[in-house]
Design a protein around this motif. Structure first.
Motif, mmCIF file in Angstrom:
data_model
loop_
_atom_site.group_PDB
_atom_site.id
_atom_site.type_symbol
_atom_site.label_atom_id
_atom_site.label_comp_id
_atom_site.label_asym_id
_atom_site.label_seq_id
_atom_site.Cartn_x
_atom_site.Cartn_y
_atom_site.Cartn_z
ATOM 1 N N LEU A 1 0.828 -1.205 0.000
ATOM 2 C CA LEU A 1 0.000 0.000 0.000
ATOM 3 C C LEU A 1 0.864 1.257 0.000
ATOM 4 C CD1 LEU A 1 -2.852 -1.067 2.438
ATOM 5 C CD2 LEU A 1 -3.089 -0.542 0.008
ATOM 6 N N GLU A 2 2.074 1.175 0.588
ATOM 7 C CA GLU A 2 2.994 2.306 0.555
ATOM 8 C C GLU A 2 3.454 2.574 -0.870
ATOM 9 O OE1 GLU A 2 4.794 4.581 2.652
ATOM 10 O OE2 GLU A 2 3.011 4.272 3.875
ATOM 11 N N VAL A 3 3.743 1.506 -1.611
ATOM 12 C CA VAL A 3 4.168 1.649 -3.002
ATOM 13 C C VAL A 3 3.058 2.309 -3.818
ATOM 14 C CG1 VAL A 3 4.885 0.434 -5.094
ATOM 15 C CG2 VAL A 3 5.716 -0.341 -2.866
ATOM 16 N N VAL A 4 1.838 1.797 -3.666
ATOM 17 C CA VAL A 4 0.694 2.345 -4.394
ATOM 18 C C VAL A 4 0.469 3.804 -4.019
ATOM 19 C CG1 VAL A 4 -1.819 2.213 -4.639
ATOM 20 C CG2 VAL A 4 -0.446 0.124 -4.699
ATOM 21 N N LYS A 5 0.558 4.106 -2.740
ATOM 22 C CA LYS A 5 0.353 5.480 -2.270
ATOM 23 C C LYS A 5 1.385 6.425 -2.875
ATOM 24 C CE LYS A 5 2.457 7.111 1.030
ATOM 25 N NZ LYS A 5 3.167 7.375 2.298
ATOM 26 N N THR A 6 2.635 6.009 -2.914
ATOM 27 C CA THR A 6 3.700 6.856 -3.464
ATOM 28 C C THR A 6 3.459 7.162 -4.931
ATOM 29 O OG1 THR A 6 5.322 5.956 -1.890
ATOM 30 C CG2 THR A 6 6.192 7.019 -3.875
ATOM 31 N N ARG A 7 3.061 6.142 -5.705
ATOM 32 C CA ARG A 7 2.815 6.350 -7.128
ATOM 33 C C ARG A 7 1.630 7.304 -7.341
ATOM 34 N NH1 ARG A 7 5.052 1.733 -9.938
ATOM 35 N NH2 ARG A 7 6.993 1.284 -8.813
ATOM 36 N N LEU A 8 0.562 7.113 -6.572
ATOM 37 C CA LEU A 8 -0.622 7.970 -6.714
ATOM 38 C C LEU A 8 -0.310 9.415 -6.345
ATOM 39 C CD1 LEU A 8 -3.363 5.619 -5.210
ATOM 40 C CD2 LEU A 8 -3.173 6.323 -7.596
ATOM 41 N N GLN A 9 0.518 9.616 -5.334
ATOM 42 C CA GLN A 9 0.826 10.973 -4.885
ATOM 43 C C GLN A 9 1.755 11.713 -5.840
ATOM 44 O OE1 GLN A 9 2.264 10.331 -0.884
ATOM 45 N NE2 GLN A 9 0.208 10.404 -0.015
#
Length: 324
Positions: free
Chosen positions: A53-61
């Motif tokens: 979820l951290e990886v996904v969050k970083t890409r979205l941000q």
């Protein structure tokens, strides 16, 4: 204890629950120094399970950085579709990008945070009105400063992907050790703490809001008899309810932190996109709109509850092993 001395005690709502919020220390049985190690270990175990979820969050941000809405391609759309996009571009291992740096960050940040909070409890500061929230915020801020270099590298590594799916600046580090070495050689020790101005308010606000809302949210869930009082289902539900408040208040700081950490820099270490914390907020608001400060909020929210409960669960089990 001498007469008139304020005894450190948690609020009544916490005394009824054997597992306190993530930022507090269980009472009795384990010395503060041991709790420091156990808390850091628990945070690392939880990180291993929530890192995707951290990886996904970083890409979205980082997606659409400083571009008006609707004017840029969106390879990542929503949490689930973004996770699928990461797997397609980087394989299943892509969901664990930056894991080593994430574990290092959790160990440093949580270890220092638990240590500082334990001393605040022993000094009786948490017994005063608002003392728990203040101590949690200060402890979180200190932990964020200590763990900042690891979070910097984690952000760089999690943003890296194929050029067709790339969002944000690509630093192209080959490994965690290579990242630390490259940053140090180019910008010295100061370069390792670049972006810390966004990390301190992020963790301080998150810690304070979590402490202020977790216990009351858990009690609210139990009062409606949705789950048995003291059960892990009640804790998870309380964590998810509390997570709404934490996500809403912390996500703007989280977005700013990610942008400051990942931005390209000049030879002297000056950011090419943002001059600092306030400039980053103003630029995002003016160019991406206020909703730009809430990019990745879904991933932030979905990570908060499980990460908190997993940290508590691992912490409790590790403490029982030590005590026995």
């Amino acid at each position: 204890m001498a007469a008139g001395t304020l005894a450190p005690r948690p609020p009544d709502s916490l005394q009824e629950f054997q597992y306190p919020p993530q930022n507090s220390r269980p009472a009795g049985g384990v010395p503060p120094a041991t709790d420091l190690v156990l808390g850091a270990t628990a945070g690392c175990l939880a990180c291993f399970l929530t890192n995707p979820l951290e990886v996904v969050k970083t890409r979205l941000q980082l997606q659409g950085e400083l571009q008006p809405p609707g004017t840029y391609p969106r390879p990542y759309r929503g949490v689930l579709r973004a996770a699928v996009a990461v797997c397609r571009a980087d394989g299943l291992r892509g969901l664990q990008k930056g894991l080593a740096a994430g574990l290092l960050y959790q160990g440093l940040m949580n270890g220092v945070r638990f240590y500082c909070y334990s001393h605040a409890e022993d000094a009786g500061w948490t017994g005063y009105p608002g003392g728990t929230v203040a101590a949690g915020a200060v402890a979180g801020a200190v932990g964020a400063v200590v763990g900042s270099p690891a979070y910097l590298v984690k952000t760089h590594l999690q943003a890296q992907t194929l050029s067709a799916m790339a969002v944000g600046h690509q630093h192209n580090h080959e490994s965690i050790s290579g990242a630390f070495k490259s940053i140090y050689q180019q910008h010295g020790v100061v370069g390792l703490w670049r972006g810390v101005s966004g990390a301190v308010p992020r963790v301080a606000v998150g810690s304070a809001v979590q402490l202020a809302t977790f216990a009351s949210a858990k009690d609210w869930v139990c009062e409606r008899q949705w789950f048995r009082k003291g059960s892990w289902a009640a804790v998870l539900a309380g964590g998810m309810v509390s997570g709404v408040a934490v996500a809403v208040t912390m996500t703007p700081f989280d977005v700013v932190s990610t942008r400051l950490y990942n931005q390209p820099v000049d030879a002297d270490g000056t950011g090419k996109l943002y001059r600092g914390f306030l400039d980053c907020i103003l630029q995002i608001s003016s160019k991406e709109g206020l909703l730009g400060l809430y990019k990745g909020i879904g991933a932030v929210y979905l990570r908060l509850g499980p990460h908190t409960v997993l940290s508590l669960f691992f912490w409790d089990k590790l403490r029982n092993m030590v005590q026995h």
